[in-house]
Design an enzyme around this catalytic site. Structure first.
Site, PDB file in Angstrom:
ATOM      1  N   HIS A 131     -15.149 -30.422  32.925  1.00 43.03           N
ATOM      2  CA  HIS A 131     -15.449 -28.995  32.719  1.00 43.03           C
ATOM      3  C   HIS A 131     -16.965 -28.776  32.654  1.00 43.03           C
ATOM      4  O   HIS A 131     -17.494 -27.855  33.265  1.00 43.03           O
ATOM      5  CB  HIS A 131     -14.867 -28.502  31.384  1.00 43.03           C
ATOM      6  CG  HIS A 131     -13.373 -28.485  31.301  1.00 43.03           C
ATOM      7  ND1 HIS A 131     -12.683 -29.063  30.256  1.00 43.03           N
ATOM      8  CD2 HIS A 131     -12.442 -27.957  32.123  1.00 43.03           C
ATOM      9  CE1 HIS A 131     -11.375 -28.866  30.429  1.00 43.03           C
ATOM     10  NE2 HIS A 131     -11.207 -28.208  31.567  1.00 43.03           N
ATOM     11  N   LYS A 173       1.115 -23.724  28.576  1.00 42.43           N
ATOM     12  CA  LYS A 173       0.565 -24.827  27.767  1.00 42.43           C
ATOM     13  C   LYS A 173       0.612 -24.481  26.281  1.00 42.43           C
ATOM     14  O   LYS A 173       0.513 -23.313  25.908  1.00 42.43           O
ATOM     15  CB  LYS A 173      -0.888 -25.090  28.166  1.00 42.43           C
ATOM     16  CG  LYS A 173      -1.053 -25.711  29.543  1.00 42.43           C
ATOM     17  CD  LYS A 173      -2.517 -25.993  29.821  1.00 42.43           C
ATOM     18  CE  LYS A 173      -2.701 -26.581  31.210  1.00 42.43           C
ATOM     19  NZ  LYS A 173      -4.125 -26.636  31.592  1.00 42.43           N
ATOM     20  N   ARG A 229      -9.836 -30.682  41.635  1.00 44.35           N
ATOM     21  CA  ARG A 229      -9.848 -32.153  41.622  1.00 44.35           C
ATOM     22  C   ARG A 229      -9.173 -32.722  42.858  1.00 44.35           C
ATOM     23  O   ARG A 229      -9.817 -33.292  43.721  1.00 44.35           O
ATOM     24  CB  ARG A 229      -9.148 -32.682  40.349  1.00 44.35           C
ATOM     25  CG  ARG A 229     -10.002 -32.548  39.108  1.00 44.35           C
ATOM     26  CD  ARG A 229      -9.206 -32.720  37.870  1.00 44.35           C
ATOM     27  NE  ARG A 229      -8.120 -31.739  37.800  1.00 44.35           N
ATOM     28  CZ  ARG A 229      -7.394 -31.499  36.745  1.00 44.35           C
ATOM     29  NH1 ARG A 229      -7.586 -32.185  35.654  1.00 44.35           N
ATOM     30  NH2 ARG A 229      -6.455 -30.578  36.757  1.00 44.35           N
ATOM     31  N   SER A 268      -7.779 -32.540  30.399  1.00 48.14           N
ATOM     32  CA  SER A 268      -7.700 -32.438  28.935  1.00 48.14           C
ATOM     33  C   SER A 268      -6.441 -33.139  28.436  1.00 48.14           C
ATOM     34  O   SER A 268      -6.465 -33.803  27.393  1.00 48.14           O
ATOM     35  CB  SER A 268      -7.661 -30.972  28.515  1.00 48.14           C
ATOM     36  OG  SER A 268      -8.858 -30.325  28.851  1.00 48.14           O
TER      37      SER A 268
END
Ligand code: PNS
Length: 165
Positions: A18, A42, A91, A129
């Site tokens: 990040h 989430k 990514r 994360s």
């Protein structure tokens, strides 16, 4: 007119991946707002206040970066702040479909804000994360994955949860 970008995310917690995107965005725009949002799919381990605090610590050296949170739609916030771009890191191919869908929806909701994807640094290809949380929860070393300033706090906070879930 100031060119404002938003770096949105859950940041649960902020990783070096990040921070790399935030730092690169800060060189491309006059002002960058790191925005802590909720992702309905989430369940964050860190509270919104904790996530803001960690982000504020690790972005303290960037003069044009601020941290904020919003309870509504990203597209709405971007409109309110007159942001020209939403900047996200990409990514792998696995990120693409989901990110593409969100970018199209955000564009539909707010045609004035473009989504820009920055390719992740090679070192952060595999970083997320969730994976960092899992390593820390079971007592692993996360110093290579999160900013050094917050490493201890994150490790301590997550080690208390090891094996609980
Ligand atoms: O870091 P994440 O969890 O991948 O980020 C996703 C996030 C928080 C940016 C996304 O869920 C979001 O924008 N949430 C705010 C609500 C919203 O605008 N949802 C519509 C997205 S098209």
């Amino acid at each position: 007119m100031k060119r404002i970008a938003i770096c949105p995310g859950s940041f649960d917690p902020v990783t070096l991946g990040h921070l790399d995107i935030i730092s690169r965005a800060s060189r491309m725009f006059d002002e960058v707002i790191v925005l802590v949002l909720s992702n309905p799919s989430k369940h964050p381990l860190f509270t919104t206040e904790e996530r803001i605090d960690l982000l504020t610590q690790v972005t303290a050296d960037f003069e044009n970066v601020t941290v904020d949170t919003y309870g509504g739609l990203l597209a709405e916030y971007a409109k309110i702040r007159n942001a020209s771009a939403i900047v996200k890191g990409l990514r792998a191919m696995s990120d693409f479909e989901y990110e593409f869908q969100m970018a199209l929806m955000n564009k539909k909701l707010n045609p004035h804000t473009e989504t820009i994807f920055l390719t992740t640094d090679l070192n952060n290809m595999y970083l997320s994360s969730s994976i960092v949380k899992q390593v820390a929860m079971f007592g692993g070393d996360i110093s290579e994955f999160v900013p050094s300033k917050i490493c201890r706090v994150v490790e301590k906070r997550l080690s208390q949860r090891g094996g609980q879930e």
